[in-house]
Design an enzyme around this catalytic site. Structure first.
Site, PDB file in Angstrom:
ATOM      1  N   LYS A 244       8.338  -9.232 -47.401  1.00 43.21           N
ATOM      2  CA  LYS A 244       8.249  -7.696 -46.863  1.00 43.21           C
ATOM      3  C   LYS A 244       6.881  -7.198 -46.785  1.00 43.21           C
ATOM      4  O   LYS A 244       6.875  -6.454 -47.608  1.00 43.21           O
ATOM      5  CB  LYS A 244       9.437  -6.984 -47.692  1.00 43.21           C
ATOM      6  CG  LYS A 244      10.459  -6.528 -47.108  1.00 43.21           C
ATOM      7  CD  LYS A 244      11.521  -5.661 -48.006  1.00 43.21           C
ATOM      8  CE  LYS A 244      12.013  -4.418 -47.279  1.00 43.21           C
ATOM      9  NZ  LYS A 244      12.759  -4.539 -46.168  1.00 43.21           N
TER      10      LYS A 244
HETATM   11  N1  PPE Z   1      15.819  -8.216 -42.567  1.00 46.21           N
HETATM   12  C1  PPE Z   1      14.838  -7.023 -42.353  1.00 46.21           C
HETATM   13  C2  PPE Z   1      13.894  -7.130 -41.330  1.00 46.21           C
HETATM   14  C3  PPE Z   1      14.837  -6.048 -43.171  1.00 46.21           C
HETATM   15  O1  PPE Z   1      13.774  -5.235 -43.101  1.00 46.21           O
HETATM   16  C4  PPE Z   1      15.973  -5.803 -44.150  1.00 46.21           C
HETATM   17  C5  PPE Z   1      15.868  -4.510 -45.113  1.00 46.21           C
HETATM   18  C6  PPE Z   1      16.942  -6.851 -44.275  1.00 46.21           C
HETATM   19  C7  PPE Z   1      16.787  -7.859 -43.237  1.00 46.21           C
HETATM   20  C8  PPE Z   1      17.971  -6.873 -45.106  1.00 46.21           C
HETATM   21  O2  PPE Z   1      17.424  -6.987 -46.513  1.00 46.21           O
HETATM   22  P1  PPE Z   1      18.091  -6.568 -47.720  1.00 46.21           P
HETATM   23  O3  PPE Z   1      17.774  -4.923 -48.011  1.00 46.21           O
HETATM   24  O4  PPE Z   1      17.445  -7.102 -48.811  1.00 46.21           O
HETATM   25  O5  PPE Z   1      19.523  -6.715 -47.763  1.00 46.21           O
HETATM   26  N2  PPE Z   1      15.432  -3.642 -44.606  1.00 46.21           N
HETATM   27  C9  PPE Z   1      15.147  -2.305 -45.405  1.00 46.21           C
HETATM   28  C10 PPE Z   1      14.123  -1.462 -44.797  1.00 46.21           C
HETATM   29  C11 PPE Z   1      14.725  -0.448 -43.726  1.00 46.21           C
HETATM   30  C12 PPE Z   1      13.725   0.455 -43.349  1.00 46.21           C
HETATM   31  O6  PPE Z   1      14.240   1.380 -42.294  1.00 46.21           O
HETATM   32  O7  PPE Z   1      12.891   0.858 -43.882  1.00 46.21           O
HETATM   33  C13 PPE Z   1      15.934  -1.741 -46.110  1.00 46.21           C
HETATM   34  O8  PPE Z   1      17.149  -1.981 -45.881  1.00 46.21           O
HETATM   35  O9  PPE Z   1      15.853  -1.351 -47.016  1.00 46.21           O
END
Ligand code: PPE
Length: 302
Positions: A156
């Site tokens: 990330k």
């Molecule tokens: N793909 C991406 C690219 C991504 O950023 C997230 C989370 C996910 C999948 C889902 O991952 P998880 O949260 O572990 O289930 N995106 C984060 C950032 C959002 C933002 O606007 O900033 C989040 O959901 O916290």
């Protein structure tokens, strides 16, 4: 969005004083890593959802970007809980950020210090309360997801998100809520900040994780669907398979479980939250709110 205090390198700092130098390496080059975590109010107090897994991913992201976090996992966990407590946050969002700070500019990051912060704030439904009940409108982005040989999508990394910001701006300017990004081959990857699931003939699918973030919500949903005895498979697909799916939904920490009712002006299923999505969504929220005995080990009480 605002709270009282932000944890910065070991100290609690007033929200308005949590500043960085303009020559911060990460501000110029995106050389930081972050997490997005949610805390929910439960009948036994505030609990952080899958905190251990989020901290593990934070350390893995840092490892990939060759950042040594100058705190232990346990210290970061404590910092997160203390930031929640000091802000009296009952439920909301937690944003740890580890970044290359200011020492010198130029791409070589190694001389720059590593700074660590944790911010928390109240954050309701990511795409709006109505989105959770009725679903959202999306489009396939004209931006391809970051190529697997250009960066690490498993980490990330702050800089990765410019790709998401382009896709998001394009979606908003096109009058829809969110973007779905394909990879450079044309296979479906994920949303700007969400993993994607689809359902056809009762089978639940998501993409493999090679070229997308290993979402913790994704992992939770896979476990939930298996528990609910749904058939589940990982699969690479092209955009057309989404168009003809019975149900499609996004999941993520911020987005939680958000139904998708339209993609590129194609109505998905009945054009509303589908029945399987609704079941999974209901289960997800009851787990997060501490109502499911079997999943209490996913909650870390503050
Ligand atoms: N793909 C991406 C690219 C991504 O950023 C997230 C989370 C996910 C999948 C889902 O991952 P998880 O949260 O572990 O289930 N995106 C984060 C950032 C959002 C933002 O606007 O900033 C989040 O959901 O916290």
């Amino acid at each position: 969005m605002k709270a009282e205090k932000i944890w910065m390198d070991g100290k609690m700092v007033d929200w308005n004083e949590a500043r960085v130098h303009v020559c911060t390496h990460a501000l110029h080059y995106g050389s930081g890593v972050f997490e997005g975590i949610r805390a929910y109010e439960t009948k036994s107090g505030t609990a952080v959802f899958r905190l251990k897994e989020h901290i593990e991913r934070l350390f893995n992201s840092a490892k990939i970007l060759k950042i040594n976090i100058p705190y232990s996992r346990e210290e970061i966990r404590e910092a997160i809980k203390n930031t929640i407590k000091i802000n009296k946050l009952k439920s909301g969002y937690i944003r740890p950020l580890i970044y290359r700070g200011f020492e010198s500019l130029g791409l070589d990051p190694f001389a720059c210090p590593v700074n660590c912060t944790v911010a928390v704030w109240e954050w309701g439904a990511y795409l709006g309360e109505e989105a959770l009940a009725k679903g959202i409108r999306t489009k396939i982005s004209s931006y391809a997801r970051n190529h697997i040989n250009s960066t690490s999508q498993k980490a990330k990394i702050c800089g990765n998100y410019v790709n998401s910001v382009f896709a998001k701006m394009e979606a908003i300017e096109a009058g829809v809520d969110e973007a779905i990004l394909l990879d450079t081959r044309g296979y479906v990857t994920e949303g700007s900040g969400e993993n994607i699931f689809w359902i056809r003939n009762g089978v639940i699918y998501t993409t493999p994780t090679a070229n997308v973030l290993e979402g913790i919500t994704r992992d939770s949903i896979i476990k939930i669907t298996k528990d609910m005895k749904y058939e589940f498979q990982e699969k690479y697909i092209c955009r057309d398979e989404l168009y003809i799916s019975d149900e499609v939904f996004f999941c993520g920490t911020a987005a939680e479980v958000t139904p998708i009712r339209e993609i590129d002006n194609y109505t998905i299923g009945e054009g509303k939250r589908g029945p399987i999505t609704e079941n999974i969504q209901r289960k997800f929220f009851s787990i997060a709110k501490g109502e499911e005995e079997k999943y209490l080990n996913w909650l870390d009480y503050v």
